[in-house]
Design an enzyme around this catalytic site. Structure first.
Site, PDB file in Angstrom:
ATOM      1  N   GLY A  52       3.678   3.400   2.777  1.00 28.97           N
ATOM      2  CA  GLY A  52       4.910   3.761   2.500  1.00 28.97           C
ATOM      3  C   GLY A  52       5.655   2.890   1.548  1.00 28.97           C
ATOM      4  O   GLY A  52       6.848   2.917   1.408  1.00 28.97           O
ATOM      5  N   SER A  79       0.818  -1.219   0.022  1.00 27.29           N
ATOM      6  CA  SER A  79      -0.091  -0.177  -0.078  1.00 27.29           C
ATOM      7  C   SER A  79       0.872   1.142   0.000  1.00 27.29           C
ATOM      8  O   SER A  79       1.711   1.359   0.899  1.00 27.29           O
ATOM      9  CB  SER A  79      -0.974  -0.160   1.296  1.00 27.29           C
ATOM     10  OG  SER A  79      -1.574   1.224   1.555  1.00 27.29           O
ATOM     11  N   LYS A  80       0.622   2.147  -1.061  1.00 26.98           N
ATOM     12  CA  LYS A  80       1.352   3.238  -0.901  1.00 26.98           C
ATOM     13  C   LYS A  80       1.200   4.250   0.242  1.00 26.98           C
ATOM     14  O   LYS A  80       1.808   4.860   0.794  1.00 26.98           O
ATOM     15  CB  LYS A  80       0.861   4.193  -2.123  1.00 26.98           C
ATOM     16  CG  LYS A  80       1.619   5.740  -2.539  1.00 26.98           C
ATOM     17  CD  LYS A  80       2.824   5.523  -2.928  1.00 26.98           C
ATOM     18  CE  LYS A  80       3.602   6.869  -3.001  1.00 26.98           C
ATOM     19  NZ  LYS A  80       4.997   6.841  -3.491  1.00 26.98           N
ATOM     20  N   ARG A  81      -0.039   4.018   0.783  1.00 26.85           N
ATOM     21  CA  ARG A  81      -0.478   4.607   2.195  1.00 26.85           C
ATOM     22  C   ARG A  81       0.358   4.347   3.211  1.00 26.85           C
ATOM     23  O   ARG A  81       0.715   5.155   4.190  1.00 26.85           O
ATOM     24  CB  ARG A  81      -1.968   4.383   2.551  1.00 26.85           C
ATOM     25  CG  ARG A  81      -2.637   5.281   3.272  1.00 26.85           C
ATOM     26  CD  ARG A  81      -3.962   5.215   3.360  1.00 26.85           C
ATOM     27  NE  ARG A  81      -4.715   5.073   2.198  1.00 26.85           N
ATOM     28  CZ  ARG A  81      -5.381   4.221   1.616  1.00 26.85           C
ATOM     29  NH1 ARG A  81      -5.332   2.900   2.287  1.00 26.85           N
ATOM     30  NH2 ARG A  81      -6.034   4.136   0.608  1.00 26.85           N
ATOM     31  N   ASP A  97       8.317   5.076  -7.822  1.00 25.78           N
ATOM     32  CA  ASP A  97       9.245   5.041  -6.838  1.00 25.78           C
ATOM     33  C   ASP A  97      10.447   4.185  -7.013  1.00 25.78           C
ATOM     34  O   ASP A  97      11.606   4.624  -6.758  1.00 25.78           O
ATOM     35  CB  ASP A  97       8.723   4.892  -5.397  1.00 25.78           C
ATOM     36  CG  ASP A  97       7.664   5.605  -4.925  1.00 25.78           C
ATOM     37  OD1 ASP A  97       7.965   6.998  -5.122  1.00 25.78           O
ATOM     38  OD2 ASP A  97       6.647   5.135  -4.141  1.00 25.78           O
TER      39      ASP A  97
END
Length: 489
Positions: free
Chosen positions: A257, A253-255, A263
């Protein structure tokens, strides 16, 4: 058999997540393995979650990894438009038609009435399913209320008796009791379709034969099929894939990190290595091979080898694979990729191609480069104990003797253009001094770099640094060692 047609249908809500990119890859491979078409469709009906520039990220990502779509918003095609917000009129027409066929109904309930039922279910710890009184309203009466300007939504109508079955290429045959299926909203009061309804209409009207999506949609698939059946349409082949996990318990999850595709590229991972790695997340080839070109993946991809189990994203495995890609490419290609990383790290006059030559066989991720070569510009402060090497039995005295002999021998060398000349001079010393190679080369490498780990050995570093800088750094090392030996005496 119909021509295989798959679609990647992302929402423009931000970065390209690894799970989304893997879905796109599987859809692409399924289509191309069968000589079919791969479409791009932008699902932008959730206007509130849209992020500016996200559509460009989708285009750029697909281009960077070589997933070329055959139809899409940017290139057109016979089944457009390929942006959902440009297809809004069509969804209302299909929703009205579904009502006529008995697969849906008009609902005039207020949000407060829906919320009241939700709270009542929570109080008795019962899963929420809206029991819509509007499904009993005669169609003629509902149309009259709509004509009078009354606000409404279109809800799916589901007979709660029986079982709905469907077949999935990964999970096999699955049956779900209709009694647990919620009569969800298909068309909202603002005229926008919900995600589930728009998907069905778009997939059918675009001739999609294979629907690839995450296994979290398994529970919704029976509701999709009831709509297909109400229209009398052919149901597509379903391929539900397991999630990509951070570990055994958490999804990527990008949330939280976790890295997106962008990225990873920014950190120095190659797009082709990322694509190769994610192909193996939840899918296994019928061999031990791990490194694949996209063309090779198209050739060997088999839906039947997609796993039911979640796939854990292992950054160490990706790093290893990225290193394999870097080492296998031509030196000139690696040099071109490395040049931007040299700009902030090297300001002195050295042969950068020689730097690339020693780095290529040791770098795993391009972002490692600045730290690996930071000693070239300036010799860092280093601990004298770095000269000690237990395995080689190198003492301060041995290191001092080696550096003095190396300085004398290299001072007499005039041909610094040739690495072979430096090689000959330094490798002649161990026999002359009655020492092991490492007892001579380790102190020289330490004096030249001030580091325990370097991308190259003493000979390579001396050749890159040049005669003047090499002798200057060796002299600094000699002075350090002389002071240490004197202190220890």
């Amino acid at each position: 058999m119909n021509k295989v047609r798959t679609r990647f249908a992302p929402s423009p809500t931000g970065y390209m997540h690894i799970g989304n990119l893997r879905t796109a890859l599987f859809e692409y491979l399924i289509a191309k393995h069968e000589g079919g078409d791969f479409l791009l469709r932008i699902e932008d009906t959730d206007q509130e979650r849209q992020v500016e520039g996200a559509v460009d990220i989708i285009y750029n990502t697909l281009a960077n990894v070589g997933l070329k779509h055959d139809e899409g918003p940017d290139i057109g095609g016979a089944y457009g438009p390929y942006i959902q917000s440009e297809r809004l009129g069509m969804y209302k027409e299909y929703a009205d038609r579904l009502v006529e066929l008995g697969g849906a109904h008009y609902c005039f309930c207020s949000e407060e009435a829906v919320e009241q039922q939700r709270k009542e279910c929570e109080l008795i710890n019962k899963p929420f399913q809206y029991d819509d009184p509007c499904k009993h309203i005669p169609l003629s009466e509902a149309r009259a209320r709509i004509a009078n300007g009354e606000k409404y939504v279109v809800r799916q109508s589901i007979a709660h008796e029986g079982v709905t079955y469907f077949d999935d290429e990964v999970y096999g045959r699955i049956g779900v009791d209709n009694s647990v299926l919620d009569e969800s909203v298909l068309l909202k009061s603002d005229g926008f379709p919900t995600y589930n309804f728009a998907n069905i209409i778009d997939d059918h009207t675009m001739g999609i034969t294979h629907v690839v999506r995450g296994n979290e949609y398994l529970s919704s698939t029976p509701k999709y099929n009831l709509i297909y059946q109400a229209y009398g349409w052919e149901i597509p082949t379903y391929v539900h894939v397991p999630p990509v996990m951070k570990d055994e318990h958490q999804k990527l999850s990008k949330r939280n990190g976790d890295a997106s595709f962008q990225d990873l590229v920014a950190k120095g991972y190659l797009p082709e290595a990322i694509l190769n790695y994610i192909a193996l997340l939840g899918w296994a080839p019928d061999s031990e091979q791990e490194i694949y070109t996209l063309a090779e993946l198209i050739q060997v991809f088999d839906i039947k080898r997609i796993s039911k189990s979640p796939a854990i994203f292992d950054i160490h495995k990706l790093t290893w694979m990225n290193g394999m890609y870097l080492r296998s490419m031509p030196l000139e290609q690696f040099h071109a990729l490395a040049l931007p990383y040299y700009q902030d790290a090297i300001h002195c006059d050295v042969d950068l191609m020689s730097v690339s030559k020693i780095l290529q066989q040791r770098v795993e991720v391009l972002s490692q480069i600045p730290e690996m070569i930071d000693f070239i510009d300036a010799l860092p402060e280093y601990d004298i104990e770095l000269y000690l090497h237990k395995k080689m039995k190198t003492t301060y005295e041995i290191a001092l003797r080696s550096l003095i002999a190396s300085e004398q021998a290299l001072n007499e060398l005039n041909d610094w253009q040739s690495e072979e000349a430096v090689h000959s001079v330094l490798l002649a010393l161990p026999q002359q001094l009655n020492m092991k190679n490492g007892q001579v080369l380790w102190p020289v490498r330490t004096a030249l770099s001030g580091k325990q780990f370097t991308p190259g050995g003493a000979i390579e570093l001396a050749h890159i640094l040049g005669k003047e800088e090499t002798l200057r750094r060796i002299q600094i090392g000699i002075e350090k060692l002389q002071a240490q030996v004197k202190e220890s005496a």
